[in-house]
Design an enzyme around this catalytic site. Structure first.
Site, PDB file in Angstrom:
ATOM      1  N   LYS A 129      40.988  48.390  44.610  1.00  0.00           N
ATOM      2  CA  LYS A 129      41.280  46.917  43.966  1.00  0.00           C
ATOM      3  C   LYS A 129      41.582  46.266  44.927  1.00  0.00           C
ATOM      4  CE  LYS A 129      39.574  44.484  40.588  1.00  0.00           C
ATOM      5  NZ  LYS A 129      38.207  44.515  39.407  1.00  0.00           N
ATOM      6  N   ASP A 169      34.674  40.257  40.907  1.00  0.00           N
ATOM      7  CA  ASP A 169      35.642  40.059  39.947  1.00  0.00           C
ATOM      8  C   ASP A 169      35.713  38.724  39.783  1.00  0.00           C
ATOM      9  OD1 ASP A 169      37.400  41.924  38.587  1.00  0.00           O
ATOM     10  OD2 ASP A 169      39.046  40.627  38.312  1.00  0.00           O
TER      11      ASP A 169
END
Ligand code: NDP
Length: 448
Positions: A129, A169
């Site tokens: 991430k 995201d």
């Protein structure tokens, strides 16, 4: 909460010591460990081989300066992150978040969750991430482009089709992926489609990727309802957030016959007893990049509530789709009191541990994000497949694949929960099923 198994407690204390001040990362690790007691008792080799400690330590963490120039000519400095958590199942895979709250602890919690989520999809993708404390809100397109180009000027060294494949995201949608991909292409002189997912349809993107997380969430919740002989038809649904995940959760819930009566953004929540008008919501949020206050202007009868909690709105199904820890213990108590029967997480870790306990104790069907929101990353993996084969699938075929994947995740969670003595508990099911797959791979690949 039940006490941790002593082996797991010892490992958790090491995690706390080695990662001070990273509250969300600690929370994500603890949530997984709370499910693993029966697994490590059955398979002590996972403790002996230190598989858990290895899984809690990212393979690589990169933090970098992102300088750029705003429209007034001022130099701005942001901080960029990429945490490459685990590549035992495939290249690191996971989104980029642009939001002022982003810090290392948040990126590590998201990366850790991502490992397990990606394992649950059954696809060959590892977990990672990244992101930045940059806030795209209120910035011009030129400013967003300048930021993305500077961000990629460092990130490009660390990513690649076979290495690490970022996606979107919070704060990173099609526009940002476009600027990031453009800069990667320019620096590397490669048209490497598989290096990023969430691309536009005209330049290597996949049909249904935009819709996938929200659709997949509703498909998962549908499977939970079906397991109890029920369906979405006629249900009252509340969805928090009004971004990518929320909008497409609303769309699929409507298609399955539900009425969505509320959604939110960080300025408050809208209650629309006539049912959220999806086209208006898309216009306000996706096209105009506006606020929910603008939705209310175009929709007499809808009200914007700027105090209290969206979880006070009476519903059968609650879909938290905004951000971490947005549904706390009081909210869970309110949902139970008003008779909600399903809570499925579209966001990552939106439900606090205490709230999860309240819901499980009240026999509310509860789906953790690592299972219920995995449709986004799964469709990203489908995008990678299409890129690798220079192919482009139809909407219908891709949506069928997504539905099949979500059914598969539901089955894996349900059967693993049975195996480890917690039938109907999707938290235990998701954590144990993905952990066993990952730990077996960690052992098989040796000490690396
Ligand atoms: P978007 O940026 O498209 O939308 C986020 C939404 O949540 C906005 O409505 C935003 O409101 C609201 N929000 C964000 N932060 C806060 C906050 N601190 N307080 C209140 N509201 C907030 O993001 P996504 O829809 O892509 O992501 C939403 C969640 O889903 C995240 O947890 C993400 O990690 C998770 N997720 C996303 C996937 C994807 O494919 N996009 C895949 C899997 C999980 P505002 O505009 O006012 O900030």
């Amino acid at each position: 909460m039940a006490a941790l198994d002593p082996h797991l407690q010892e490992i958790y204390e090491v995690v706390l010591r080695r990662n001070p001040g990273e509250a969300e990362f600690h929370q994500a690790v603890l949530e997984v460990f709370e499910s693993l007691g029966p697994v490590v008792r059955k398979r002590p080799e996972y403790v002996e081989s230190r598989a858990l400690e290895r899984m809690c330590e990212p393979e690589r963490q990169v933090i970098f300066r992102v300088p750029w120039i705003d429209d007034s000519g001022r130099i701005e400095i942001n901080r960029g992150f990429r945490v490459e958590f685990s590549s035992v199942l495939g290249p690191f895979k996971g989104g980029l978040r642009f939001h002022p709250s982003v810090n290392l602890g948040i990126v590590k919690f998201l990366g850790f969750e991502q490992i397990f989520k990606n394992a649950l999809t059954g696809m060959p993708i590892g977990g990672g991430k990244g992101g930045s404390d940059f806030d795209p809100k209120g910035r011009s397109n030129r400013e967003v482009m300048a930021f993305c180009q500077s961000f990629m000027t460092e990130l490009y060294r660390h990513i690649g089709e076979y290495t690490d494949v970022p996606a979107g995201d919070i704060g990173v949608g099609g526009r940002e992926i476009g600027y990031l991909f453009g800069q990667y292409k320019r620096i590397t002189n490669l048209y490497e489609s598989g290096v990023l997912t969430g691309k536009g349809l005209g330049w290597g993107g996949s049909r249904v990727r935009k819709e996938a997380t929200g659709y997949g969430l509703v498909f998962f919740a549908q499977e939970m309802l079906r397991a109890r002989g029920d369906s979405f038809d006629g249900k009252r649904v509340v969805v928090s957030g009004s971004g990518n995940v929320a909008i497409y959760a609303v769309e699929m819930a409507l298609q399955l016959g539900a009425t969505v009566v509320a959604c939110s953004d960080s300025s408050g929540y809208v209650v629309d007893e006539g049912g959220i008008d999806l086209e208006l919501l898309k216009q306000v949020k996706e096209v105009d990049r506006g606020r929910l206050a603008d939705y209310v202007v175009g929709r007499p009868g809808a009200t914007l509530v700027t105090e209290g909690s969206i979880w006070d709105v009476v519903c059968d199904v609650a879909l938290p789709c905004a951000t971490q820890n947005e549904l706390d213990e009081d909210a869970a108590i309110s949902l139970v009191k008003h008779g909600a029967s399903v809570v499925a997480e579209g966001a990552n870790m939106p439900t606090t541990r205490a709230a999860t306990r309240v819901l499980l104790d009240a026999d509310v069907l509860f789906a953790p994000g690592k299972a219920a929101n995995a449709g986004g990353v799964a469709t990203s993996a489908l995008e990678m497949q299409q890129n690798a084969s220079r192919d482009s699938w139809t909407h219908e075929y891709t949506q069928d694949r997504l539905e099949g994947i979500m059914r598969g995740i539901h089955e894996r969670c349900a059967s693993s929960a049975d195996e480890f003595g917690a039938p109907g508990n999707y938290v235990v099911g998701a954590n144990t099923s993905s952990f066993v797959q990952l730990a077996d791979a960690v052992l098989a690949l040796g000490v690396i």
